[in-house]
Design an enzyme around this catalytic site. Structure first.
Site, short mmCIF file in Angstrom:
data_model
loop_
_atom_site.label_atom_id
_atom_site.label_comp_id
_atom_site.label_asym_id
_atom_site.label_seq_id
_atom_site.Cartn_x
_atom_site.Cartn_y
_atom_site.Cartn_z
N TYR A 139 0.86 -1.19 0.00
CA TYR A 139 0.00 0.00 0.00
C TYR A 139 0.89 1.24 0.00
O TYR A 139 1.44 1.63 1.03
CB TYR A 139 -0.90 -0.05 1.23
CG TYR A 139 -1.90 1.08 1.39
CD1 TYR A 139 -2.07 2.07 0.44
CD2 TYR A 139 -2.71 1.13 2.53
CE1 TYR A 139 -2.99 3.09 0.62
CE2 TYR A 139 -3.63 2.14 2.72
CZ TYR A 139 -3.77 3.11 1.76
OH TYR A 139 -4.69 4.13 1.95
N LYS A 169 -1.34 -1.15 -4.09
CA LYS A 169 -2.42 -0.16 -3.99
C LYS A 169 -1.72 1.18 -4.09
O LYS A 169 -1.01 1.59 -3.18
CB LYS A 169 -3.18 -0.28 -2.68
CG LYS A 169 -4.31 0.75 -2.54
CD LYS A 169 -4.97 0.64 -1.17
CE LYS A 169 -6.18 1.55 -1.06
NZ LYS A 169 -5.87 2.99 -1.06
#
Length: 302
Positions: A139, A169
């Site tokens: 992320y 992400k």
């Protein structure tokens, strides 16, 4: 595992809380039904939107259990397990695998900053090893973690050390880096876009999936945007992205996540406020926000 791919709109889910800030897990089911009914194709749990960093590990396990149960295999559930303690993150990853999540994701430690690609690879290898059977997405959200490490060398070096690394992400605005990651090694990595107000730009660079907060309240708007883009109707796609920008600008007049939770309540899904330090909107602020959203036609086109 390298073939695991996300698609379309994945909602970064909110964590329902009671007035006293404790978990309100009874509202997870209604929230999931609302999201699936609006067309989302996945759930990203305990991320920034879900206040993962404000929850205890015990709370995070309970929230994960509740979303996996409520989703009942209908859409992928991706659990964000990042923590300043890599051991805690690894244990959260193991729990996610144990209870049937479909993938895990993690931010890097943010108190002691990760300053090198090697350090980031080492840290994420430790976390991902807790759930070796699940796809792992790093992320990347530098505005919150403070880690501005280039994602291209991270992916290149990370894939050799993290067997279950499938992608990112990507929550930053550097479309050129996003495109390079997306095209790296003939499109090997699943790089998922994370800035709702720039979805059209990401689609133009090849994005196939996006994870976002405002998909909780306006997924049909973004679905129409994607449809217009795929049909080549860029004028309509730009118009719809403009509505998204207007919506986000309006919500940003208030503390963003408390305001988003207030909008969900306006739509009939009461998930409470946020834990400190975010808090919740006052009744007066919520009324003001609703009036501003009505003035831009939000409740008609969202």
């Amino acid at each position: 595992m390298s073939q695991f791919k996300l698609s379309n709109l994945i909602a970064a889910t909110y964590t329902p809380l009671n007035a006293d800030g404790r978990l309100n897990l009874q509202q997870v089911g209604p929230l999931v039904e609302h999201l699936l009914g609006s067309g989302v194709t996945g759930l990203y749990v305990c991320g920034s939107t879900g206040e993962g960093m404000s929850l205890s590990c015990e709370d995070r396990r309970s929230v994960t259990d509740a979303f996996v149960t409520a989703a009942a295999g209908r859409v992928p559930v991706i659990v964000q397990v990042g923590h300043n303690s890599l051991d805690d993150a690894k244990q959260l990853a193991a729990h996610a695998q144990q209870v049937g999540a479909d993938a895990i994701s993690a931010t890097c430690p943010s108190y002691f900053k990760v300053g090198t690609v090697g350090g980031l690879v080492d840290s994420m290898a430790e976390v991902a090893s807790g759930a070796p059977e699940l796809p792992f997405y790093y992320y990347h959200i530098p505005m919150l973690t403070g880690s501005k490490i280039d994602m291209v060398p991270f992916l290149t070096e990370g894939v050799a050390r993290i067997p279950n690394l499938v992608g990112l992400k990507y929550t930053d605005t550097a479309l050129h880096e996003f495109q390079e990651c997306f095209e790296l090694q003939d499109g090997r990595f699943d790089v998922v876009w994370g800035c709702d107000e720039m979805l059209l730009g990401a689609l133009a660079t090849g994005a196939q999936a996006a994870i976002g907060s405002t998909y909780n309240i306006a997924a049909p708007l973004y679905a129409r945007l994607i449809e217009a883009f795929e049909k080549g109707d860029l004028q309509e796609a730009r118009r719809l992205q403009g509505l998204s920008i207007q919506m986000i600008r309006t919500i940003n007049l208030y503390p963003f996540h408390p305001a988003m939770k207030a909008v969900l309540k306006m739509k009939g899904i009461d998930v409470g406020g946020c834990r400190l330090p975010q808090g919740k909107l006052t009744a007066e602020e919520a009324k003001s926000l609703q009036s501003k959203l009505q003035s831009i036609g939000f409740f008609d086109w969202s």
